[in-house]
Write a protein that holds these residues in place. Structure first.
Motif, PDB file in Angstrom:
ATOM      1  N   PRO A  16      42.359 -47.329  15.466  1.00  0.00           N
ATOM      2  CA  PRO A  16      43.518 -47.435  16.370  1.00  0.00           C
ATOM      3  C   PRO A  16      44.435 -46.225  16.168  1.00  0.00           C
ATOM      4  O   PRO A  16      44.492 -45.650  15.077  1.00  0.00           O
ATOM      5  CB  PRO A  16      44.196 -48.734  15.943  1.00  0.00           C
ATOM      6  N   PRO A  17      45.145 -45.823  17.209  1.00  0.00           N
ATOM      7  CA  PRO A  17      46.020 -44.659  17.076  1.00  0.00           C
ATOM      8  C   PRO A  17      47.176 -44.939  16.125  1.00  0.00           C
ATOM      9  O   PRO A  17      47.615 -46.078  15.967  1.00  0.00           O
ATOM     10  CB  PRO A  17      46.515 -44.417  18.501  1.00  0.00           C
ATOM     11  N   SER A  18      47.666 -43.884  15.518  1.00  0.00           N
ATOM     12  CA  SER A  18      48.824 -44.021  14.637  1.00  0.00           C
ATOM     13  C   SER A  18      50.055 -44.353  15.472  1.00  0.00           C
ATOM     14  O   SER A  18      50.048 -44.253  16.702  1.00  0.00           O
ATOM     15  CB  SER A  18      49.042 -42.718  13.864  1.00  0.00           C
ATOM     16  N   ALA A  19      51.129 -44.738  14.802  1.00  0.00           N
ATOM     17  CA  ALA A  19      52.361 -45.101  15.514  1.00  0.00           C
ATOM     18  C   ALA A  19      52.927 -43.909  16.279  1.00  0.00           C
ATOM     19  O   ALA A  19      53.403 -44.060  17.407  1.00  0.00           O
ATOM     20  CB  ALA A  19      53.395 -45.640  14.538  1.00  0.00           C
ATOM     21  N   GLY A  20      52.870 -42.731  15.680  1.00  0.00           N
ATOM     22  CA  GLY A  20      53.374 -41.535  16.354  1.00  0.00           C
ATOM     23  C   GLY A  20      52.560 -41.181  17.586  1.00  0.00           C
ATOM     24  O   GLY A  20      53.104 -40.800  18.623  1.00  0.00           O
ATOM     25  N   ARG A  21      51.234 -41.308  17.466  1.00  0.00           N
ATOM     26  CA  ARG A  21      50.366 -40.999  18.603  1.00  0.00           C
ATOM     27  C   ARG A  21      50.565 -42.027  19.719  1.00  0.00           C
ATOM     28  O   ARG A  21      50.589 -41.668  20.906  1.00  0.00           O
ATOM     29  CB  ARG A  21      48.917 -40.974  18.157  1.00  0.00           C
ATOM     30  N   ALA A  22      50.724 -43.300  19.359  1.00  0.00           N
ATOM     31  CA  ALA A  22      50.967 -44.340  20.368  1.00  0.00           C
ATOM     32  C   ALA A  22      52.293 -44.092  21.075  1.00  0.00           C
ATOM     33  O   ALA A  22      52.401 -44.266  22.300  1.00  0.00           O
ATOM     34  CB  ALA A  22      50.944 -45.717  19.724  1.00  0.00           C
ATOM     35  N   ALA A  23      53.301 -43.666  20.331  1.00  0.00           N
ATOM     36  CA  ALA A  23      54.601 -43.359  20.938  1.00  0.00           C
ATOM     37  C   ALA A  23      54.491 -42.151  21.866  1.00  0.00           C
ATOM     38  O   ALA A  23      55.088 -42.134  22.952  1.00  0.00           O
ATOM     39  CB  ALA A  23      55.647 -43.111  19.861  1.00  0.00           C
ATOM     40  N   ALA A  24      53.714 -41.151  21.450  1.00  0.00           N
ATOM     41  CA  ALA A  24      53.520 -39.971  22.296  1.00  0.00           C
ATOM     42  C   ALA A  24      52.789 -40.341  23.583  1.00  0.00           C
ATOM     43  O   ALA A  24      53.141 -39.863  24.669  1.00  0.00           O
ATOM     44  CB  ALA A  24      52.747 -38.899  21.538  1.00  0.00           C
ATOM     45  N   LEU A  25      51.781 -41.200  23.481  1.00  0.00           N
ATOM     46  CA  LEU A  25      51.054 -41.629  24.669  1.00  0.00           C
ATOM     47  C   LEU A  25      51.955 -42.445  25.598  1.00  0.00           C
ATOM     48  O   LEU A  25      51.917 -42.279  26.823  1.00  0.00           O
ATOM     49  CB  LEU A  25      49.817 -42.433  24.281  1.00  0.00           C
TER      50      LEU A  25
END
Length: 138
Positions: A16-25
């Motif tokens: 699963p994507p990291s929290a930062g990557r999910a926020a960026a998406l």
């Protein structure tokens, strides 16, 4: 050369994507919706310059998101936001109001933006296996 065997980076399961990557998406989805809304307003205002400006802004966001995140998901996220916003703007309301007119420019904006989303997701930065300093193909 990596063949997808057990030790290959291609054979690793998806995480699963990291929290930062999910926020960026999520931010790219919102930015895609904003660019879709702005493009819908601009494309009809200064035809054909507004249409070109709206499509260039969408392409820049899709390709920029891809390179910023280093994966195709960086192009797909703003494209999803763009498509949702533009499709929601094409629906008519009970009062009879709608944002898009029935002209060729509106259809070019809709279909051109979708084509640009596919092109940028295909051409954009995809996952690359971790290669050493050796050249590929040798």
């Amino acid at each position: 050369m990596s063949d997808g065997g057990p030790g290959s980076s291609l054979a690793q399961p998806l995480r699963p994507p990291s929290a930062g990557r999910a926020a960026a998406l999520a931010g790219l989805v919102v930015l895609g919706a904003a660019v879709g809304l702005a493009g819908a307003l601009v494309q009809a205002a200064w035809f054909p310059g507004g249409l070109l400006l709206a499509l260039a802004g969408a392409a820049g966001l899709f390709l920029g998101g891809s390179y910023a995140l280093g994966s195709r998901s960086g192009a797909v996220a703003p494209a999803a936001g763009w498509i949702v916003a533009v499709v929601l703007l094409t629906t008519t309301r009970p009062e009879g109001d709608f944002l898009f007119g029935a002209g060729g420019g509106s259809y070019l904006f809709l279909l051109g933006g979708m084509a640009l989303a596919v092109i940028c997701a295909t051409v954009g930065a995809g996952r690359r296996p971790g290669a050493g300093s050796a050249r590929l193909g040798k």
